[in-house]
Every structure is written in C-alpha cells, then in structure tokens.
Motif scaffolding. Structure first.
Motif, PDB file in Angstrom:
ATOM      1  N   THR A   1       6.106  14.527   0.892  1.00  0.00           N
ATOM      2  CA  THR A   1       6.555  13.922   2.134  1.00  0.00           C
ATOM      3  C   THR A   1       5.341  13.285   2.801  1.00  0.00           C
ATOM      4  N   TYR A   2       5.536  12.087   3.345  1.00  0.00           N
ATOM      5  CA  TYR A   2       4.437  11.340   3.954  1.00  0.00           C
ATOM      6  C   TYR A   2       4.884  10.739   5.281  1.00  0.00           C
TER       7      TYR A   2
ATOM      8  N   GLY B   1       2.790  15.339   4.387  1.00  0.00           N
ATOM      9  CA  GLY B   1       3.774  16.076   5.174  1.00  0.00           C
ATOM     10  C   GLY B   1       3.168  17.204   5.970  1.00  0.00           C
ATOM     11  N   GLU B   2       2.017  17.697   5.510  1.00  0.00           N
ATOM     12  CA  GLU B   2       1.320  18.774   6.218  1.00  0.00           C
ATOM     13  C   GLU B   2       0.424  18.231   7.327  1.00  0.00           C
ATOM     14  N   GLY B   3       0.384  16.908   7.485  1.00  0.00           N
ATOM     15  CA  GLY B   3      -0.423  16.303   8.537  1.00  0.00           C
ATOM     16  C   GLY B   3      -1.841  15.950   8.139  1.00  0.00           C
ATOM     17  N   GLN B   4      -2.201  16.162   6.882  1.00  0.00           N
ATOM     18  CA  GLN B   4      -3.548  15.810   6.422  1.00  0.00           C
ATOM     19  C   GLN B   4      -3.640  14.301   6.226  1.00  0.00           C
ATOM     20  N   VAL B   5      -4.747  13.717   6.667  1.00  0.00           N
ATOM     21  CA  VAL B   5      -4.953  12.286   6.510  1.00  0.00           C
ATOM     22  C   VAL B   5      -5.234  11.994   5.037  1.00  0.00           C
TER      23      VAL B   5
ATOM     24  N   GLU C   1       8.481   8.253   8.465  1.00  0.00           N
ATOM     25  CA  GLU C   1       8.348   9.341   7.504  1.00  0.00           C
ATOM     26  C   GLU C   1       9.168   9.002   6.271  1.00  0.00           C
ATOM     27  N   PHE C   2       8.675   9.467   5.110  1.00  0.00           N
ATOM     28  CA  PHE C   2       9.381   9.187   3.868  1.00  0.00           C
ATOM     29  C   PHE C   2       9.035  10.227   2.828  1.00  0.00           C
ATOM     30  N   LEU C   3       9.948  10.369   1.885  1.00  0.00           N
ATOM     31  CA  LEU C   3       9.785  11.286   0.760  1.00  0.00           C
ATOM     32  C   LEU C   3       9.585  10.470  -0.498  1.00  0.00           C
ATOM     33  N   VAL C   4       8.612  10.874  -1.305  1.00  0.00           N
ATOM     34  CA  VAL C   4       8.407  10.290  -2.621  1.00  0.00           C
ATOM     35  C   VAL C   4       8.611  11.422  -3.618  1.00  0.00           C
ATOM     36  N   GLN C   5       9.566  11.240  -4.514  1.00  0.00           N
ATOM     37  CA  GLN C   5       9.831  12.245  -5.535  1.00  0.00           C
ATOM     38  C   GLN C   5       9.701  11.611  -6.914  1.00  0.00           C
TER      39      GLN C   5
END
Length: 182
Positions: free
Chosen positions: A71-72, A88-92, A124-128
């Motif tokens: 997640t980004y 997704g965890e907020g890390q740059v 926000e978006f998910l890449v799978q």
C-alpha cells in the motif's frame, strides 16, 4: 459461442484436441491463469486506487519485472513542485520534483500526467502482484456452459460497468488467443 469445427479439423494423430477440450473444458480454460494472469496485466488489475476519482493520476502506471507490492500514498507539496511517495506504514520511499518517473526504485514505471499532480494532492493505492489480481478476478468471474451446447456465459461482478466491460473484453480476447493455439 464455442465452435467444434476447428477442433474436429485437427483431430489427427494420437492426441486429439476434441479429447483434450470437451465442452466442459472451455470453462476451465477461461478460468485458467494462462488467461487471467494476462488479463490482470493488460487491465492493470494489480493497481487499486483507494478512490476511483484518482484513476486519472495512474494513467500509464505499469510494473517492472521486479517490484515491491504494498500500500502506498503519494502526496504533492503545497507549492505543487515536489511529491513524496510513502509506504503504507508512512515511511518515505521517494521524494523528487514533479515531472519525472515515480517509484522506479521499487519497480513502478509511472510518470503521472502533470495536470493531475496539483498542489496538496494526495492519493492512496494498492499495488499487488498480477497473480494476486488474477486470483481476485477468478473469484469474481463466473462461467457457465451447459452440457451439449455451444454457448458459454460469463458473469463478472463489480460496480463500474465500463470497467467490467473492459475486463470482460480482455478475458474474451485472451481466451480466443489461447484457444486458437490449441
């Protein structure tokens, strides 16, 4: 409509296509990952924006051979000149001026349209993986073929009619391509 004419014309040799693909096998073929993996890539089903309204931001988004699923979140700064890509965890993950490729280090092949990268924009978006997207598609796709008929019905559930039509067309195109090689 499933035609046996081509299959019957090739019934030569010890293995006959009619034996390999009886009517019920067509539904198995359309649900196979040989078809669905290609559809997931062609239709970019591996990319899931949180808000459908953000879909234009992802025009041209593709994946490299190696990429990092997850997640980004992309954020454009107040001046509209720089973006931050976060996990997704907020890390740059990446920060750079707008106008270039985004996420290349993690396998994204993506240069968003400049018109979509406006000041204070975030998405926000998910890449799978394409396989994961193909599994999701497989769960929503329902084929039906009655015995001794030449018609197959495919049903796909979802909420966006034009997106569903595009996916169904891709499924049928890929099905025809693969079936022609049998």
């Amino acid at each position: 409509w499933i035609s046996r004419e081509n299959a019957q014309a090739r019934n030569v040799g010890p293995i006959r296509s009619g034996e390999l693909l009886n009517n019920l096998s067509w539904t198995e073929l359309v649900m196979s990952f040989a078809i669905l993996d290609q559809v997931a890539r062609k239709e970019r089903l591996y990319l899931v924006p949180t808000r459908p309204a953000d879909s234009l931001l992802f025009t041209g988004f593709a994946l490299a051979d190696r990429f990092r699923p997850g997640t980004y979140r992309i954020e454009v700064d107040q001046s509209g000149g720089q973006y931050i890509l976060k996990s997704g965890e907020g890390q740059v993950v990446e920060t750079a001026p707008i106008g270039g490729s985004i996420g290349r280090e993690i396998g994204f092949l993506w240069t968003p349209p400049r018109s979509e990268m406006t000041a204070n924009r975030s998405a926000e978006f998910l890449v799978q993986t394409p396989r994961h997207a193909a599994v999701d598609l497989r769960q929503r796709l329902q084929p039906a073929l009655r015995e001794n008929t030449s018609l197959m019905r495919l049903r796909l559930s979802g909420t966006d009619p034009s997106r569903l039509a595009s996916i169904m067309n891709a499924v049928m195109d890929e099905f025809v391509r693969v079936a022609a090689d049998l």
